[in-house]
Write an enzyme that holds these catalytic residues in place. Sequence first.
Site, PDB file in Angstrom:
ATOM      1  N   ASP A   1     -27.230   9.731   4.673  1.00 55.94           N
ATOM      2  CA  ASP A   1     -25.936   9.560   5.425  1.00 55.94           C
ATOM      3  C   ASP A   1     -26.619   8.062   5.556  1.00 55.94           C
ATOM      4  OD1 ASP A   1     -24.721  11.678   5.878  1.00 55.94           O
ATOM      5  OD2 ASP A   1     -25.802  12.207   7.520  1.00 55.94           O
TER       6      ASP A   1
ATOM      7  N   ARG B   1     -29.221  20.623   1.561  1.00 52.84           N
ATOM      8  CA  ARG B   1     -29.609  21.595   2.067  1.00 52.84           C
ATOM      9  C   ARG B   1     -28.963  22.366   2.707  1.00 52.84           C
ATOM     10  NH1 ARG B   1     -34.307  20.136   6.815  1.00 52.84           N
ATOM     11  NH2 ARG B   1     -32.346  19.581   7.867  1.00 52.84           N
TER      12      ARG B   1
ATOM     13  N   ASP C   1     -31.247  11.020   8.247  1.00 56.84           N
ATOM     14  CA  ASP C   1     -31.192  11.490   7.239  1.00 56.84           C
ATOM     15  C   ASP C   1     -30.349  10.104   6.005  1.00 56.84           C
ATOM     16  OD1 ASP C   1     -28.920  12.338   5.113  1.00 56.84           O
ATOM     17  OD2 ASP C   1     -29.081  13.887   6.531  1.00 56.84           O
TER      18      ASP C   1
ATOM     19  N   THR D   1     -30.890  27.831   6.907  1.00 58.33           N
ATOM     20  CA  THR D   1     -32.057  28.629   5.939  1.00 58.33           C
ATOM     21  C   THR D   1     -32.624  27.442   6.301  1.00 58.33           C
ATOM     22  OG1 THR D   1     -30.849  28.579   4.263  1.00 58.33           O
ATOM     23  CG2 THR D   1     -30.426  30.253   5.796  1.00 58.33           C
TER      24      THR D   1
END
Length: 212
Positions: free
Chosen positions: A206, A106, A203, A110
């Site tokens: 992660d 990602r 996340d 944006t």
Amino acid sequence: MDNSRVTLVDHPMVQHKLSILRDKTTSCKQFRELVRELALFEGYEATRDLPLSDVDVETPICTARCKQVSGKKLAVVPILRAGLGMVDGVLDLIPAARVGHLGMYRNEETHEPVPYYDKMPEDIANRTVLVVDPMLATGGSIISAVTYLRSRGVTGEIKLMVLVAAPEGIDAVLAADDNVHIYTCAIDEGLNSAAYIVPGLGDAGDRIFGTK
């Protein structure tokens, strides 16, 4: 939201494990184990409608008429890298499934997906496809994955397995393709300004791989 194409897997043990998964103090090792376990639970629901055929089996006592899965073979397609954490859970349930890989990351500015890798079974067009990714946030990566699979000849229903979904992502995916069914363990409140799911679980990549 088209509820007919969304299945909330709300079994008590799923919800219990999900609460531990969300906890920021959960270790990397336990997080990985929980992702695998939840993928297995979710796999039961995603494969509930697989067709069956009759077979005769010789038991130690007599011949028994039994059922075996028939129809199209399956393929599991994780969206790298977080989706890798769910693959083993699905393979625990369906050991014969083939595995394809789609690499996307990602763009932090944006929030759009950027593809960087793909590798699929040669007969992907003839298989029932389970796309796996722990998080369904904006839906951008999933929509890109579905578009890619359609370009590879996949015409049937694509089953998306996620652990946590935002309503915005669900709506976006359902609007983008009318033959996708979403399976999720939770539908959360929504997205924050950084396009992270709230309350979410952080996340997932992660936390699975111990990176930051």
